[in-house]
Design a protein around this motif. Structure first.
Motif, PDB file in Angstrom:
ATOM      1  N   VAL A   1      18.925  -9.459  -1.255  1.00 61.64           N
ATOM      2  CA  VAL A   1      17.929  -9.369  -0.180  1.00 61.64           C
ATOM      3  C   VAL A   1      18.212  -8.160   0.712  1.00 61.64           C
ATOM      4  CG1 VAL A   1      17.026 -10.513   1.881  1.00 61.64           C
ATOM      5  CG2 VAL A   1      17.330 -11.812  -0.244  1.00 61.64           C
ATOM      6  N   VAL A   2      19.461  -7.972   1.090  1.00 59.78           N
ATOM      7  CA  VAL A   2      19.829  -6.810   1.914  1.00 59.78           C
ATOM      8  C   VAL A   2      19.509  -5.520   1.168  1.00 59.78           C
ATOM      9  CG1 VAL A   2      21.779  -5.546   2.923  1.00 59.78           C
ATOM     10  CG2 VAL A   2      21.562  -8.012   3.292  1.00 59.78           C
ATOM     11  N   ALA A   3      19.868  -5.472  -0.111  1.00 62.31           N
ATOM     12  CA  ALA A   3      19.585  -4.282  -0.914  1.00 62.31           C
ATOM     13  C   ALA A   3      18.083  -3.999  -0.971  1.00 62.31           C
ATOM     14  CB  ALA A   3      20.150  -4.454  -2.324  1.00 62.31           C
ATOM     15  N   ALA A   4      17.296  -5.034  -1.174  1.00 61.38           N
ATOM     16  CA  ALA A   4      15.845  -4.849  -1.277  1.00 61.38           C
ATOM     17  C   ALA A   4      15.256  -4.307   0.015  1.00 61.38           C
ATOM     18  CB  ALA A   4      15.174  -6.165  -1.664  1.00 61.38           C
ATOM     19  N   VAL A   5      15.633  -4.891   1.130  1.00 57.49           N
ATOM     20  CA  VAL A   5      15.109  -4.421   2.419  1.00 57.49           C
ATOM     21  C   VAL A   5      15.509  -2.963   2.651  1.00 57.49           C
ATOM     22  CG1 VAL A   5      15.239  -4.719   4.918  1.00 57.49           C
ATOM     23  CG2 VAL A   5      14.955  -6.713   3.435  1.00 57.49           C
ATOM     24  N   CYS A   6      16.768  -2.640   2.363  1.00 59.77           N
ATOM     25  CA  CYS A   6      17.240  -1.268   2.572  1.00 59.77           C
ATOM     26  C   CYS A   6      16.548  -0.278   1.642  1.00 59.77           C
ATOM     27  CB  CYS A   6      18.751  -1.193   2.384  1.00 59.77           C
ATOM     28  SG  CYS A   6      19.692  -1.992   3.692  1.00 59.77           S
TER      29      CYS A   6
ATOM     30  N   ILE B   1      10.835  -6.865  -6.430  1.00 58.33           N
ATOM     31  CA  ILE B   1       9.379  -7.015  -6.527  1.00 58.33           C
ATOM     32  C   ILE B   1       8.857  -7.996  -5.484  1.00 58.33           C
ATOM     33  CG2 ILE B   1       7.534  -7.910  -8.012  1.00 58.33           C
ATOM     34  CD1 ILE B   1       9.102  -6.525 -10.338  1.00 58.33           C
ATOM     35  N   ILE B   2       9.526  -9.121  -5.322  1.00 59.84           N
ATOM     36  CA  ILE B   2       9.116 -10.093  -4.303  1.00 59.84           C
ATOM     37  C   ILE B   2       9.219  -9.469  -2.908  1.00 59.84           C
ATOM     38  CG2 ILE B   2       9.709 -12.305  -3.214  1.00 59.84           C
ATOM     39  CD1 ILE B   2       8.336 -12.531  -5.958  1.00 59.84           C
ATOM     40  N   ALA B   3      10.317  -8.771  -2.655  1.00 56.29           N
ATOM     41  CA  ALA B   3      10.504  -8.132  -1.349  1.00 56.29           C
ATOM     42  C   ALA B   3       9.444  -7.057  -1.106  1.00 56.29           C
ATOM     43  CB  ALA B   3      11.907  -7.534  -1.238  1.00 56.29           C
TER      44      ALA B   3
ATOM     45  N   SER C   1       3.668  -7.893   5.241  1.00 55.42           N
ATOM     46  CA  SER C   1       4.147  -7.955   6.626  1.00 55.42           C
ATOM     47  C   SER C   1       4.160  -6.607   7.339  1.00 55.42           C
ATOM     48  CB  SER C   1       5.546  -8.572   6.674  1.00 55.42           C
ATOM     49  OG  SER C   1       6.473  -7.749   6.014  1.00 55.42           O
ATOM     50  N   VAL C   2       4.457  -5.531   6.644  1.00 58.60           N
ATOM     51  CA  VAL C   2       4.564  -4.215   7.295  1.00 58.60           C
ATOM     52  C   VAL C   2       3.276  -3.412   7.151  1.00 58.60           C
ATOM     53  CG1 VAL C   2       5.817  -2.014   7.307  1.00 58.60           C
ATOM     54  CG2 VAL C   2       7.074  -4.167   7.010  1.00 58.60           C
ATOM     55  N   GLU C   3       2.697  -3.438   5.952  1.00 58.13           N
ATOM     56  CA  GLU C   3       1.506  -2.627   5.710  1.00 58.13           C
ATOM     57  C   GLU C   3       0.208  -3.380   5.950  1.00 58.13           C
ATOM     58  OE1 GLU C   3       1.858   0.335   2.449  1.00 58.13           O
ATOM     59  OE2 GLU C   3       3.632  -0.866   1.917  1.00 58.13           O
TER      60      GLU C   3
END
Length: 111
Positions: free
Chosen positions: A12-17, A72-74, A81-83
């Motif tokens: 999860v951390v990797a995906a967000v980053c 892919i889920i992230a 949420s962002v776009e």
């Protein structure tokens, strides 16, 4: 067999980053924001690579392949949420297919 919590957190951390880092480059190139965003993008991409080193796996390639499903889920969560673009049924179907493939990689018997 369950995925260790530390591996799930690392994914999860990797995906967000990774997504944030790539998004910074996207903003500079596609939307003309200040090139200072590239610094944040580079730091974020380095954090992405670092986070993947915490994945509980004997082989880096297998860890990276399994990570693809989480990415892919992230990405779809970021899209929404962002776009502000809600994923459609095709996004959801594709994500489920990819998660099934990642599950085969993670949980498949090794011999």
């Amino acid at each position: 067999m369950a995925l260790p919590l530390s591996t799930l957190i690392a994914f999860v951390v990797a995906a967000v980053c990774e997504i944030a880092g790539c998004f910074a480059f996207w903003q500079v190139v596609r939307h003309g924001v200040t090139p200072l965003w590239l610094l944040a993008g580079l730091v974020s991409l380095a954090a992405f690579a670092w986070a993947l080193t915490f994945v509980d796996s004997e082989a880096a390639g297998r860890a990276f392949a399994a990570y693809g499903g989480i990415y892919i889920i992230a990405s779809l969560a970021w899209l929404w949420s962002v776009e502000g673009v809600r994923p459609d049924r095709w996004d959801a179907a594709g994500a489920l297919i990819c998660l099934a493939g990642a599950a085969v990689i993670v949980f498949g018997p090794r011999g």
